[in-house]
Motif scaffolding. Structure first.
Motif, PDB file in Angstrom:
ATOM      1  N   SER A  93       1.860  16.858  -5.472  1.00 10.52           N
ATOM      2  CA  SER A  93       2.571  17.624  -4.458  1.00 10.52           C
ATOM      3  C   SER A  93       3.048  16.731  -3.324  1.00 10.52           C
ATOM      4  CB  SER A  93       1.655  18.706  -3.891  1.00 10.52           C
ATOM      5  OG  SER A  93       0.689  18.099  -3.054  1.00 10.52           O
ATOM      6  N   ALA A  94       4.040  17.238  -2.605  1.00 11.04           N
ATOM      7  CA  ALA A  94       4.597  16.470  -1.500  1.00 11.04           C
ATOM      8  C   ALA A  94       3.575  16.283  -0.392  1.00 11.04           C
ATOM      9  CB  ALA A  94       5.842  17.159  -0.957  1.00 11.04           C
ATOM     10  N   SER A  95       2.753  17.276  -0.161  1.00 11.84           N
ATOM     11  CA  SER A  95       1.788  17.154   0.942  1.00 11.84           C
ATOM     12  C   SER A  95       0.713  16.117   0.606  1.00 11.84           C
ATOM     13  CB  SER A  95       1.151  18.506   1.256  1.00 11.84           C
ATOM     14  OG  SER A  95       0.361  18.918   0.156  1.00 11.84           O
ATOM     15  N   ARG A  96       0.362  16.043  -0.660  1.00  7.37           N
ATOM     16  CA  ARG A  96      -0.610  15.029  -1.076  1.00  7.37           C
ATOM     17  C   ARG A  96       0.002  13.634  -0.866  1.00  7.37           C
ATOM     18  NH1 ARG A  96      -2.019  12.850  -6.627  1.00  7.37           N
ATOM     19  NH2 ARG A  96      -4.205  12.180  -6.551  1.00  7.37           N
ATOM     20  N   ALA A  97       1.262  13.482  -1.261  1.00 10.81           N
ATOM     21  CA  ALA A  97       1.939  12.203  -1.101  1.00 10.81           C
ATOM     22  C   ALA A  97       2.013  11.828   0.372  1.00 10.81           C
ATOM     23  CB  ALA A  97       3.335  12.267  -1.705  1.00 10.81           C
ATOM     24  N   LEU A  98       2.265  12.821   1.211  1.00 13.38           N
ATOM     25  CA  LEU A  98       2.391  12.559   2.641  1.00 13.38           C
ATOM     26  C   LEU A  98       1.067  12.095   3.227  1.00 13.38           C
ATOM     27  CD1 LEU A  98       4.471  12.736   4.942  1.00 13.38           C
ATOM     28  CD2 LEU A  98       3.504  14.987   5.495  1.00 13.38           C
ATOM     29  N   ARG A  99      -0.001  12.792   2.797  1.00 14.30           N
ATOM     30  CA  ARG A  99      -1.324  12.398   3.319  1.00 14.30           C
ATOM     31  C   ARG A  99      -1.688  10.983   2.864  1.00 14.30           C
ATOM     32  NH1 ARG A  99      -5.024  15.261   1.086  1.00 14.30           N
ATOM     33  NH2 ARG A  99      -3.676  16.796   0.098  1.00 14.30           N
ATOM     34  N   PHE A 100      -1.382  10.688   1.617  1.00 15.45           N
ATOM     35  CA  PHE A 100      -1.671   9.336   1.111  1.00 15.45           C
ATOM     36  C   PHE A 100      -0.829   8.287   1.838  1.00 15.45           C
ATOM     37  CE2 PHE A 100      -3.433  10.387  -3.406  1.00 15.45           C
ATOM     38  CZ  PHE A 100      -4.478  11.070  -2.800  1.00 15.45           C
ATOM     39  N   ALA A 101       0.430   8.659   2.112  1.00 18.61           N
ATOM     40  CA  ALA A 101       1.314   7.711   2.800  1.00 18.61           C
ATOM     41  C   ALA A 101       0.777   7.398   4.195  1.00 18.61           C
ATOM     42  CB  ALA A 101       2.728   8.275   2.887  1.00 18.61           C
ATOM     43  N   LEU A 102       0.330   8.452   4.881  1.00 19.80           N
ATOM     44  CA  LEU A 102      -0.231   8.243   6.224  1.00 19.80           C
ATOM     45  C   LEU A 102      -1.444   7.323   6.156  1.00 19.80           C
ATOM     46  CD1 LEU A 102       0.075  11.724   7.949  1.00 19.80           C
ATOM     47  CD2 LEU A 102       1.150   9.560   8.634  1.00 19.80           C
ATOM     48  N   LEU A 103      -2.233   7.561   5.126  1.00 20.39           N
ATOM     49  CA  LEU A 103      -3.418   6.727   4.932  1.00 20.39           C
ATOM     50  C   LEU A 103      -3.000   5.273   4.703  1.00 20.39           C
ATOM     51  CD1 LEU A 103      -6.483   6.656   4.541  1.00 20.39           C
ATOM     52  CD2 LEU A 103      -6.092   7.076   2.097  1.00 20.39           C
ATOM     53  N   ALA A 104      -1.947   5.090   3.889  1.00 18.33           N
ATOM     54  CA  ALA A 104      -1.490   3.739   3.559  1.00 18.33           C
ATOM     55  C   ALA A 104      -0.917   3.031   4.784  1.00 18.33           C
ATOM     56  CB  ALA A 104      -0.446   3.788   2.450  1.00 18.33           C
ATOM     57  N   LEU A 105      -0.506   3.805   5.791  1.00 19.23           N
ATOM     58  CA  LEU A 105      -0.015   3.172   7.018  1.00 19.23           C
ATOM     59  C   LEU A 105      -1.132   2.973   8.032  1.00 19.23           C
ATOM     60  CD1 LEU A 105       3.373   5.085   7.432  1.00 19.23           C
ATOM     61  CD2 LEU A 105       3.027   2.731   6.653  1.00 19.23           C
ATOM     62  N   THR A 106      -2.171   3.799   7.934  1.00 20.42           N
ATOM     63  CA  THR A 106      -3.281   3.698   8.882  1.00 20.42           C
ATOM     64  C   THR A 106      -4.229   2.562   8.504  1.00 20.42           C
ATOM     65  OG1 THR A 106      -3.167   6.094   8.885  1.00 20.42           O
ATOM     66  CG2 THR A 106      -4.942   5.105  10.146  1.00 20.42           C
ATOM     67  N   LEU A 107      -4.451   2.442   7.198  1.00 18.33           N
ATOM     68  CA  LEU A 107      -5.397   1.409   6.743  1.00 18.33           C
ATOM     69  C   LEU A 107      -4.982   0.016   7.240  1.00 18.33           C
ATOM     70  CD1 LEU A 107      -6.885   1.170   3.172  1.00 18.33           C
ATOM     71  CD2 LEU A 107      -6.243  -0.844   4.448  1.00 18.33           C
ATOM     72  N   PRO A 108      -3.726  -0.425   7.024  1.00 20.24           N
ATOM     73  CA  PRO A 108      -3.343  -1.750   7.513  1.00 20.24           C
ATOM     74  C   PRO A 108      -3.364  -1.856   9.032  1.00 20.24           C
ATOM     75  CG  PRO A 108      -1.571  -0.800   6.182  1.00 20.24           C
ATOM     76  CD  PRO A 108      -2.649   0.220   6.255  1.00 20.24           C
ATOM     77  N   ALA A 109      -3.165  -0.705   9.706  1.00 18.85           N
ATOM     78  CA  ALA A 109      -3.220  -0.741  11.174  1.00 18.85           C
ATOM     79  C   ALA A 109      -4.636  -1.070  11.623  1.00 18.85           C
ATOM     80  CB  ALA A 109      -2.759   0.586  11.747  1.00 18.85           C
ATOM     81  N   LEU A 124       0.814  -1.226   0.000  1.00 19.10           N
ATOM     82  CA  LEU A 124       0.000   0.000   0.000  1.00 19.10           C
ATOM     83  C   LEU A 124       0.846   1.276   0.000  1.00 19.10           C
ATOM     84  CD1 LEU A 124      -3.076  -0.740   2.302  1.00 19.10           C
ATOM     85  CD2 LEU A 124      -2.623  -1.405  -0.059  1.00 19.10           C
ATOM     86  N   LEU A 125       1.938   1.271   0.780  1.00 16.56           N
ATOM     87  CA  LEU A 125       2.725   2.493   0.914  1.00 16.56           C
ATOM     88  C   LEU A 125       3.322   2.953  -0.425  1.00 16.56           C
ATOM     89  CD1 LEU A 125       3.585   4.594   2.993  1.00 16.56           C
ATOM     90  CD2 LEU A 125       5.626   3.230   3.447  1.00 16.56           C
ATOM     91  N   PRO A 126       4.026   2.092  -1.143  1.00 18.80           N
ATOM     92  CA  PRO A 126       4.562   2.546  -2.436  1.00 18.80           C
ATOM     93  C   PRO A 126       3.457   2.983  -3.385  1.00 18.80           C
ATOM     94  CG  PRO A 126       5.385   0.348  -1.894  1.00 18.80           C
ATOM     95  CD  PRO A 126       4.398   0.713  -0.844  1.00 18.80           C
ATOM     96  N   ALA A 127       2.331   2.269  -3.381  1.00 15.62           N
ATOM     97  CA  ALA A 127       1.231   2.622  -4.280  1.00 15.62           C
ATOM     98  C   ALA A 127       0.715   4.014  -3.938  1.00 15.62           C
ATOM     99  CB  ALA A 127       0.119   1.582  -4.170  1.00 15.62           C
ATOM    100  N   ALA A 128       0.525   4.293  -2.645  1.00 15.50           N
ATOM    101  CA  ALA A 128      -0.015   5.581  -2.218  1.00 15.50           C
ATOM    102  C   ALA A 128       0.951   6.717  -2.536  1.00 15.50           C
ATOM    103  CB  ALA A 128      -0.318   5.533  -0.722  1.00 15.50           C
ATOM    104  N   VAL A 129       2.226   6.485  -2.253  1.00 15.63           N
ATOM    105  CA  VAL A 129       3.228   7.526  -2.504  1.00 15.63           C
ATOM    106  C   VAL A 129       3.316   7.820  -4.000  1.00 15.63           C
ATOM    107  CG1 VAL A 129       5.692   8.067  -2.367  1.00 15.63           C
ATOM    108  CG2 VAL A 129       4.527   7.056  -0.400  1.00 15.63           C
ATOM    109  N   PHE A 130       3.264   6.759  -4.789  1.00 16.10           N
ATOM    110  CA  PHE A 130       3.321   6.932  -6.241  1.00 16.10           C
ATOM    111  C   PHE A 130       2.162   7.794  -6.735  1.00 16.10           C
ATOM    112  CE2 PHE A 130       1.813   5.449 -10.414  1.00 16.10           C
ATOM    113  CZ  PHE A 130       2.908   5.799 -11.188  1.00 16.10           C
ATOM    114  N   VAL A 131       0.959   7.441  -6.295  1.00 18.92           N
ATOM    115  CA  VAL A 131      -0.213   8.209  -6.732  1.00 18.92           C
ATOM    116  C   VAL A 131      -0.116   9.643  -6.228  1.00 18.92           C
ATOM    117  CG1 VAL A 131      -2.732   8.413  -6.582  1.00 18.92           C
ATOM    118  CG2 VAL A 131      -1.678   6.164  -6.870  1.00 18.92           C
ATOM    119  N   GLY A 132       0.364   9.795  -4.974  1.00 20.08           N
ATOM    120  CA  GLY A 132       0.463  11.115  -4.375  1.00 20.08           C
ATOM    121  C   GLY A 132       1.427  12.024  -5.116  1.00 20.08           C
TER     122      GLY A 132
END
Lengths: 468, 236
Positions: free
Chosen positions: B149-165, B60-68
């Protein structure tokens, strides 16, 4: 080959205790071999149902299509080990018997469905295929475990099977495809025979008999007296498939055969039967154990030879004027309480209480057959050979055994021949004794070897959960 | 689909996975019986949950960062994901067996086992790409940061870490509770009774989820108002 089940096979038990509490066995399969090649070997089905009028009778016989296979040991495609947490095939059926020919190197797959009383041959694996895919020949012990079916072999390449080192290979437990050699690093191991394991503790133990030229044409007396048969135990990393440790029990302890780990996986010990000590003709039982990652083994019981009139002895034994016990098989009850020891030479089946594994206590004994004694069965029928392949019921109350060791060796110790027989003993409140009425004589020309009980028995099942 | 529904689905999948004997509770019962310790039971299910989390985050993390980081709209992923889910489901129907190498993992390598099990056999990370894409779309709708943008990538990354949690906590609760009940109350006899072969059902869930992604992508007005599900058109 078979469809996956919706639930685990009801004959799989998580722990030895649950297996003991399961239903009583109703059928046995017995390997029959024809030593003179006049007919094919066969698998007999015996009625064991206590409620049946035909208890102790032969229900059917499956004749194999080839001559000279020499059936010996065999096993199931799947057993209780399928319930182990990481095994990955919990819904495989216990359905097929994997039956190797130790002389022909052929493997038979026998289907016990739809009618377990009339098993059918469904597949053959040729000796050529086995050799090509594994480099092994003379398949022997069959166990079902984490990676499917494991089969030990006694021979390697070459016309006499001693051109390369024997070992263990894997067979897929559903498709019966040969997957190749099991070992990734075999260390100093050069001979092979039996093997078993502790699945959760992730180790295997294997033993040594001898190379094919040392047994196929009979026991080689010079090799025995020169201590050239196997006398080592090998311990392996089970998942890593690597040799970890060798224990040499001393060259005079010739033929380290059956290994029986405690069934309860929390116990880190087991037993080994040794055929003969060449310094004094004693048979022996060894206890091996693991402590802080290192394995140890110690002789914990000996069985003395019995003096006999040389005139009554076969040529091989005449110079000694005595009959060695010849410990050819041992079997441990599922509660790890009783170890049964076949003394094929003296004609005795011993029952040891091994509650303390380091100090087996002789608890009972049955005399039957024997090189010098020829003790008859209580029914009055003569018993040929001696107690040999043992199988214990899951509840530990009935002990079945047959009488043949190996075609060419039978003749050396029992020149009069060993017509196939199977008998039963009881272990209960009245002690350990033969059943007077249970006596099966197989057809002329057929000898009897390993017994397998429907739904598993004390030498097929491996458990991953403790009894406690 | 609202965020609540999506999170509900994520948690439900976690609970379902936790009830699967192979994802922790079976091994935990074994540990409990061997060590006679409740701590060992919970530690065992926790290691399985940790392995599951690793597998999820790894995908999930690489996918989210890529899209972000790129101008790709999350909706672009849906049809491809649908095809992948259906493909995986059909493959599992055809060959339900575990990949062979899983049987060579040692009994004490629980994190590794559950991580590889989730990645190669269960396919949960693949399945959760759908909910991830949906949640990212919702984020895009609410927060108007620039694409790539970097902030979009960051938000997506956080999401990608929260979802599996979230999924992992649901899995952990279900597995721990089952292990505890089986270990304490029912004992091993329960094991063979409650262990049901759900391989086929799980494979069908994949096919169904895949079909859902395709439908969402195809529906006009859905998937962020995209008129067509042809990805090439939408990413322009």
């Amino acid at each position: 080959m078979s469809a996956a089940r919706l639930r685990p096979d009801p004959s799989f038990y998580p722990s030895p205790r649950l297996a003991m509490e399961g239903p009583v066995e109703t059928l046995a399969y017995v390997a029959l071999l024809c030593p003179d090649g006049s007919r094919p070997d066969a698998l007999a089905v015996i009625d064991l149902d206590p409620a049946s009028a035909r208890r102790g009778q032969i229900l059917s016989r499956l004749d194999l299509p080839h001559i000279g296979d020499e059936l010996h040991h065999y096993g199931w495609n799947a057993c209780s080990s399928a319930l182990c947490p990481m095994t990955g095939h919990p819904f495989t059926e216990r359905r097929y018997l994997i039956v190797p020919g130790i002389r022909s190197s052929r493997l038979y797959i026998v289907d016990t469905r739809p009618d377990p009383r009339a098993p059918r041959l469904v597949q053959e694996i040729s000796p050529e295929e086995l050799l090509r895919k594994t480099g092994y020949s003379r398949p022997h012990t069959v166990h079902c475990g984490p990676e499917g079916i494991y089969i030990s072999t006694l021979g390697g390449k070459g016309p006499h099977g001693d051109g390369s080192v024997p070992g263990i290979f894997l067979l897929d437990c559903e498709t019966f495809e040969i997957r190749g050699q099991w070992e990734m690093a075999r260390g100093p191991q050069t001979m092979s025979y039996d093997f078993w394991w502790n699945i959760p503790h992730d180790y295997m133990i294997s033993s040594e008999w001898g190379l094919p030229p040392q047994f196929e044409n009979g026991l080689v007396a010079e090799d025995l007296l020169a201590n050239r048969y196997g006398h080592r135990l090998h311990f392996w990393d089970l998942r890593g498939r690597r040799h970890m440790q060798t224990i040499d029990i001393g060259a005079n302890h010739q033929m380290a055969l059956e290994v029986r780990p405690a069934h309860d996986p929390t116990k880190d010990y087991g037993f080994l039967g040794v055929v003969v000590d060449t310094t004094n003709l004693e048979g022996s039982i060894w206890t091996w154990w693991r402590e802080e990652g290192t394995f140890y083994a110690r002789k914990t019981a000996t069985i003395a030879p019995e003096p006999a009139d040389a005139a009554k002895l076969p040529a091989l034994l005449k110079p000694f004027g005595a009959v060695p016990a010849l410990v050819t098989d041992i079997d441990l009850s599922l509660d790890d309480r009783y170890l049964y020891v076949a003394c094929w030479g003296t004609g005795e089946l011993r029952q040891y209480d091994v509650s303390n594994p380091f100090s087996p206590r002789l608890a009972g004994s049955i005399r039957l057959g024997g090189v010098a004694e020829h003790t008859p069965h209580p029914s009055g029928a003569p018993y040929h050979g001696g107690p040999q392949m043992i199988e214990i019921s899951r509840d530990g109350k009935r002990i079945y055994f047959t009488n043949s060791l190996y075609s060419t060796w039978d003749t050396q110790f029992y020149p009069e021949g060993i017509p196939g027989q199977m008998v039963m003993a009881h272990n209960g409140a009245d002690g350990f004794a033969l059943d007077r009425d249970f006596h099966i004589a197989f057809e002329d020309g057929l000898r009897a070897h390993q017994i397998r009980l429907e739904g598993g028995d004390c030498s097929t099942e491996s458990f991953c959960f403790p009894s406690a | 689909m609202g965020a609540d529904t999506i999170w509900g689905m994520i948690l439900a999948m976690g609970l379902y996975q936790g009830l699967n004997p192979t994802m922790g509770w079976l091994a935990a019962v074994g540990r409990g019986l061997e060590t006679r310790s409740g701590r060992a039971v919970l530690l065992s299910t926790a290691t399985y949950a940790a392995g599951h989390y690793c597998a999820m985050a790894a995908v999930l993390l690489p996918a989210a960062v890529f899209v972000g980081l790129t101008a790709v709209r999350p909706a672009t992923l849906l049809p491809w994901l649908g095809v992948a889910l259906i493909g995986f489901g059909l493959f599992k129907l055809y060959r339900p067996a575990h990949p062979r190498f899983l049987t060579r993992i040692r009994p004490n390598q629980r994190v590794r086992f559950s991580c590889l099990m989730a990645l190669c056999h269960c396919g949960s990370p693949l399945m959760m790409l759908g909910p991830l894409a949906s949640l990212m779309m919702l984020l895009d709708m609410t927060a108007h940061t620039g694409h790539g943008s970097a902030s979009r990538a960051l938000r997506f990354a956080l999401l990608a870490l929260t979802l599996p949690a979230g999924m992992g906590l649901a899995l952990l609760s279900a597995a721990s509770l089952t292990a505890w009940i089986v270990w304490r109350r029912f004992g091993l006899t329960a094991l063979t009774r409650i262990w049901v072969n759900l391989d086929g059902l799980w494979a069908l869930v994949f096919v169904l989820m895949g079909a859902m992604q395709l439908a969402m992508a195809a529906a006009p007005g859905a998937a962020g108002g995209m008129p067509s599900w042809i990805p090439a058109l939408r990413s322009r």
